[in-house]
Design an enzyme around this catalytic site. Structure first.
Site, PDB file in Angstrom:
ATOM      1  N   GLU A  44      28.609 -30.985 -80.185  1.00  0.00           N
ATOM      2  CA  GLU A  44      29.585 -30.274 -79.309  1.00  0.00           C
ATOM      3  C   GLU A  44      28.629 -29.353 -78.231  1.00  0.00           C
ATOM      4  OE1 GLU A  44      31.683 -25.850 -79.868  1.00  0.00           O
ATOM      5  OE2 GLU A  44      31.432 -27.060 -81.494  1.00  0.00           O
ATOM      6  N   LYS A 133      39.256 -25.000 -87.335  1.00  0.00           N
ATOM      7  CA  LYS A 133      37.974 -24.390 -87.506  1.00  0.00           C
ATOM      8  C   LYS A 133      38.359 -22.823 -87.941  1.00  0.00           C
ATOM      9  CE  LYS A 133      35.301 -22.742 -83.531  1.00  0.00           C
ATOM     10  NZ  LYS A 133      34.792 -22.844 -82.124  1.00  0.00           N
TER      11      LYS A 133
END
Length: 212
Positions: A44, A133
């Site tokens: 990411e 998340k």
């Protein structure tokens, strides 16, 4: 193979998300190679990094066939579109903006929003989130995740993000963590690829120890 299927395969191989906040485009390919060599398969680039779309373009080409690549800190639908145009397939956010989640899911991208409550978690799933998340993990605990897992669908993947170091993986694993987002304990701006690779191997070793 769809982006979701590719992500599922990458997650099954190694559910550790490398968060390269602050990475520069001219160093991202070497760092990406170091992560792959260590066993990582998900990378990411947060959008508050320098020229993040260029880094995502370079990484997505360099790591094609080896890792799922995308963006973090995605806050708007326009950013979802720009990440897709750059070649990214992951849309990771600190919050649970249902418009962003839906925009990603509609495009066949993988949405992983940040959640802190059951209300946010269920809203995110309804909007099309592929994984959740738990953020910031420093403000929660394995006990919080365990309680949330008791009411969420069994197949929902939850990843604590924030303050994760190798020594805490076991506690979160016992609470039901499916994977982990790794930030400053893995990478800080200016860190060379060899150091990132060394830290990445330590995380992979800690994860592998949990699986035995």
């Amino acid at each position: 193979m769809s982006h979701l299927s590719a992500f599922d395969a990458a997650f099954a191989r190694c559910p550790l998300v490398a968060i390269l906040r602050g990475v520069q485009p001219n160093e991202v390919e070497a760092i990406g190679d170091a992560l792959i060599d260590a066993g990582f398969t998900i990378v990411e680039v947060p959008l508050n990094s320098p020229d993040p779309y260029e880094s995502i373009t370079r990484l997505s080409k360099k790591l094609e066939g080896y890792a799922a690549v995308g963006a973090g800190t995605v806050l708007t639908v326009e950013q979802v579109e720009r990440v897709e145009a750059a070649g990214g397939t992951l849309i990771i956010s600190p919050n649970a903006n249902t418009a962003v989640i839906s925009a990603a899911a509609t495009r066949g991208l993988v949405a992983m929003p940040g959640i802190a409550t059951p209300t946010e978690a269920f809203a995110a799933l309804e909007a099309g989130a592929a994984a959740l998340k738990l953020f910031p993990a420093e403000a929660a605990s394995p006990a919080v995740m365990k309680a949330m897992r008791a009411v969420l669908p069994r197949d929902v993947r939850m990843l604590p993000v924030g303050g994760i170091v190798p020594s805490v993986l076991a506690d979160w694993h016992k609470a039901g963590a499916a994977g982990y987002g790794l930030g400053s304990a893995l990478y800080v701006p200016g860190m060379d690829a060899d150091t990132v690779g060394e830290r990445a191997r330590a995380f992979v070793a800690a994860w592998n120890a949990l699986e035995k």
